[in-house]
Write a protein that holds these residues in place. Structure first.
Motif, PDB file in Angstrom:
ATOM      1  N   SER A 250       0.740  -1.225  -0.027  1.00  0.00           N
ATOM      2  CA  SER A 250       0.070  -0.046  -0.111  1.00  0.00           C
ATOM      3  C   SER A 250       0.942   1.248   0.014  1.00  0.00           C
ATOM      4  O   SER A 250       2.080   0.952   0.026  1.00  0.00           O
ATOM      5  CB  SER A 250      -0.754  -0.035   1.166  1.00  0.00           C
ATOM      6  N   GLY A 251       0.353   2.466   0.093  1.00  0.00           N
ATOM      7  CA  GLY A 251       0.948   3.639  -0.104  1.00  0.00           C
ATOM      8  C   GLY A 251       1.828   3.951   1.127  1.00  0.00           C
ATOM      9  O   GLY A 251       3.127   4.040   0.902  1.00  0.00           O
ATOM     10  N   THR A 252       1.644   3.337   2.347  1.00  0.00           N
ATOM     11  CA  THR A 252       2.569   3.412   3.483  1.00  0.00           C
ATOM     12  C   THR A 252       3.766   2.505   3.226  1.00  0.00           C
ATOM     13  O   THR A 252       4.834   3.052   3.678  1.00  0.00           O
ATOM     14  CB  THR A 252       1.592   2.805   4.658  1.00  0.00           C
TER      15      THR A 252
ATOM     16  N   GLN B 137      -4.958   2.615  -5.281  1.00  0.00           N
ATOM     17  CA  GLN B 137      -6.308   3.030  -4.903  1.00  0.00           C
ATOM     18  C   GLN B 137      -6.752   4.550  -4.899  1.00  0.00           C
ATOM     19  O   GLN B 137      -8.069   4.720  -4.394  1.00  0.00           O
ATOM     20  CB  GLN B 137      -6.765   2.225  -3.590  1.00  0.00           C
ATOM     21  N   LYS B 138      -5.746   5.251  -5.204  1.00  0.00           N
ATOM     22  CA  LYS B 138      -6.492   6.884  -5.131  1.00  0.00           C
ATOM     23  C   LYS B 138      -6.653   7.415  -6.441  1.00  0.00           C
ATOM     24  O   LYS B 138      -7.744   7.003  -6.947  1.00  0.00           O
ATOM     25  CB  LYS B 138      -5.222   7.629  -4.612  1.00  0.00           C
ATOM     26  N   GLY B 139      -6.263   8.128  -7.064  1.00  0.00           N
ATOM     27  CA  GLY B 139      -6.481   8.692  -8.451  1.00  0.00           C
ATOM     28  C   GLY B 139      -6.475   7.692  -9.623  1.00  0.00           C
ATOM     29  O   GLY B 139      -6.685   8.319 -10.559  1.00  0.00           O
TER      30      GLY B 139
ATOM     31  N   VAL C 270       8.522  13.023  -0.999  1.00  0.00           N
ATOM     32  CA  VAL C 270       7.139  13.586  -1.111  1.00  0.00           C
ATOM     33  C   VAL C 270       5.950  12.232  -1.051  1.00  0.00           C
ATOM     34  O   VAL C 270       6.011  11.587  -1.909  1.00  0.00           O
ATOM     35  CB  VAL C 270       7.084  14.278  -2.637  1.00  0.00           C
ATOM     36  N   ASP C 271       5.192  12.588  -0.290  1.00  0.00           N
ATOM     37  CA  ASP C 271       4.080  11.823  -0.037  1.00  0.00           C
ATOM     38  C   ASP C 271       3.071  12.574  -1.039  1.00  0.00           C
ATOM     39  O   ASP C 271       2.384  13.404  -0.851  1.00  0.00           O
ATOM     40  CB  ASP C 271       3.366  11.505   1.301  1.00  0.00           C
ATOM     41  N   ALA C 272       2.888  11.756  -2.353  1.00  0.00           N
ATOM     42  CA  ALA C 272       1.874  12.423  -3.228  1.00  0.00           C
ATOM     43  C   ALA C 272       0.868  11.313  -3.345  1.00  0.00           C
ATOM     44  O   ALA C 272       0.080  11.116  -4.492  1.00  0.00           O
ATOM     45  CB  ALA C 272       2.573  12.582  -4.573  1.00  0.00           C
TER      46      ALA C 272
HETATM   47  C1  LIG Z   1      -1.748  10.899   1.849  1.00  0.00           C
HETATM   48  C2  LIG Z   1      -2.028   9.958   2.173  1.00  0.00           C
HETATM   49  N1  LIG Z   1      -0.700   9.239   2.814  1.00  0.00           N
HETATM   50  C3  LIG Z   1      -0.562   8.014   3.033  1.00  0.00           C
HETATM   51  C4  LIG Z   1      -1.764   7.209   2.883  1.00  0.00           C
HETATM   52  C5  LIG Z   1      -1.419   5.765   3.196  1.00  0.00           C
HETATM   53  O1  LIG Z   1      -1.588   5.062   2.131  1.00  0.00           O
HETATM   54  P1  LIG Z   1      -2.198   3.242   2.295  1.00  0.00           P
HETATM   55  O2  LIG Z   1      -3.355   3.454   3.142  1.00  0.00           O
HETATM   56  O3  LIG Z   1      -2.145   2.869   0.951  1.00  0.00           O
HETATM   57  O4  LIG Z   1      -1.197   2.757   2.966  1.00  0.00           O
HETATM   58  C6  LIG Z   1      -2.856   7.785   2.463  1.00  0.00           C
HETATM   59  C7  LIG Z   1      -4.038   6.813   2.346  1.00  0.00           C
HETATM   60  O5  LIG Z   1      -5.088   7.315   2.557  1.00  0.00           O
HETATM   61  C8  LIG Z   1      -2.767   9.014   2.158  1.00  0.00           C
HETATM   62  O6  LIG Z   1      -4.038   9.604   1.595  1.00  0.00           O
END
Ligand SMILES: Cc1ncc(COP(=O)(O)O)c(C=O)c1O
Length: 364
Positions: A59-61, A187-189, A161-163
């Protein structure tokens, strides 16, 4: 079907979902190599970068953790700019892996103050990197990343950068804005289910990588690079999500990046105007209100939990609540990825009915 309007995961077009049901292929074979190379190439176009881009299964994290452990060593000083939950998370990751984190926190609902970032960089000349969230999903605020980057580069520091909830929806030319690591999530844009983080790595980040001592195995960018040269990923990738991403990227390029960004801006404006017309106020400062998520203050007797329940059960509209200290204080409408005006009209119409039922007394 619910009208899912949380800021990720977002709904996906049927054709994209259908790609997910394709039979598995050999992830070490030529067909996958061709798909991976094509997807990487398209991502580079949408990231507006000539640098390396990797698909990471996670995931993004996971992407944020990868950014940290691939560029830093324990004891490195970093400035962690935070305007909400996800800025705090980025800082926490760096801290966990032994960085000396200098937190630079701003009031939730507001964007980061550029002068404060400059002051902090002046005060801490031996800082190695600045961590920043482009679009803070928890508050619905977009930082002025172009300006932040200018300041960070005046001091010649790494910019991580967290984009995750901006790239592909909000303008972010990765190379022009000198982002060293840029992270987003499928899963975002991107109109794709969860499962992939996508990251871009600049030349300066590679230099940092060669010195970086933080422990890493799964997230090792050097390994990702050597495998990508063979059209592979180091570990078994989420093949079905890659299939979906391939088609979604084709759709995005077909629409054109500028049009995708303009659509998000238009729909955000419509959402902001629409909630205000219902007598609500934005939680985010207007000048930095996000084009992917609208945060709305719970005022005038509004019970957020009740509102979300009524919307879900009676209108099949699913919105987000507030996170952490914003729980019960705000609610959020996600409008990123596969979204059009009609989706938001449905949300606004449902809100008009549900707001008074949830205690809201402020309607005009
Ligand atoms: C700006 C931002 N950073 C980090 C995350 C974490 O991403 P993930 O839930 O995919 O690990 C999110 C998810 O909502 C997010 O919107």
């Amino acid at each position: 079907m619910d009208n899912l309007r949380i800021p990720g995961p977002t709904p996906c077009p049927e054709v994209v979902l259908k790609e997910m049901s394709r039979q598995m292929i050999n992830h070490r074979g030529s067909e996958f190599a061709q798909i991976l190379n094509g997807v990487t190439d398209k991502l580079k176009q949408l990231f507006q970068t000539k640098n390396d881009v990797f698909l990471l299964t996670g995931s993004g994290t996971g992407g944020l953790e990868a950014a940290v452990v691939n560029t830093l060593s324990p004891g490195d000083k970093v400035i962690a700019v935070s305007i909400g939950v996800f800025g705090d998370r980025f800082a926490a990751i760096a801290q966990k892996f032994g960085a000396e984190v200098i937190p630079l926190n701003f009031e939730w609902g507001k964007a980061a103050d550029i002068d404060e970032i400059r002051k902090s960089l002046k005060k801490e000349p031996d800082v190695k990197a600045v961590l920043v969230t482009h679009n803070e999903t928890s508050t619905g605020v977009t930082n002025d990343l172009a300006q932040i980057s200018t300041v960070v580069k005046e001091f010649d520091k790494l910019l991580l950068v967290d984009a995750i909830s901006s790239l592909g929806s909000i303008e972010l030319p990765v190379d022009d804005w000198h982002c060293d690591i840029t992270v987003t999530g499928s899963q975002k844009g991107w109109m794709v289910p969860p499962g992939l983080a996508m990251v871009a790595i600049s030349e300066k980040a590679w230099q940092a990588n060669s010195q970086a001592k933080m422990p890493r195995f799964y997230w090792d960018f050097a390994k990702a690079k050597s495998y990508l040269e063979k059209g592979q990923t180091p570990w078994t990738p989420a093949i079905s999500v890659v299939f979906a991403l391939k088609l979604a990227l084709e759709m995005m390029l077909q629409e054109g990046l500028a049009n995708v960004i303009a659509r998000h801006a238009r729909i955000a404006q419509m959402t902001h105007d629409g909630v205000k017309a219902l007598g609500l106020s934005l939680f985010a400062e207007e000048s930095h209100a996000s084009n992917t998520v609208t945060s709305i203050a719970a005022s005038d007797g509004l019970n957020v939990a009740k509102l979300l329940k009524i919307l879900r059960e009676e209108h099949h509209v699913v919105l987000g609540g507030g996170q952490q200290k914003l729980s019960g204080q705000i609610f959020r409408i996600g409008h990123l990825g596969w979204v059009n005006e009609e989706d938001i009209n449905m949300v606004l119409k449902s809100l008009m009915i549900a707001l008074p039922q949830a205690g809201f007394k402020g309607a005009s």
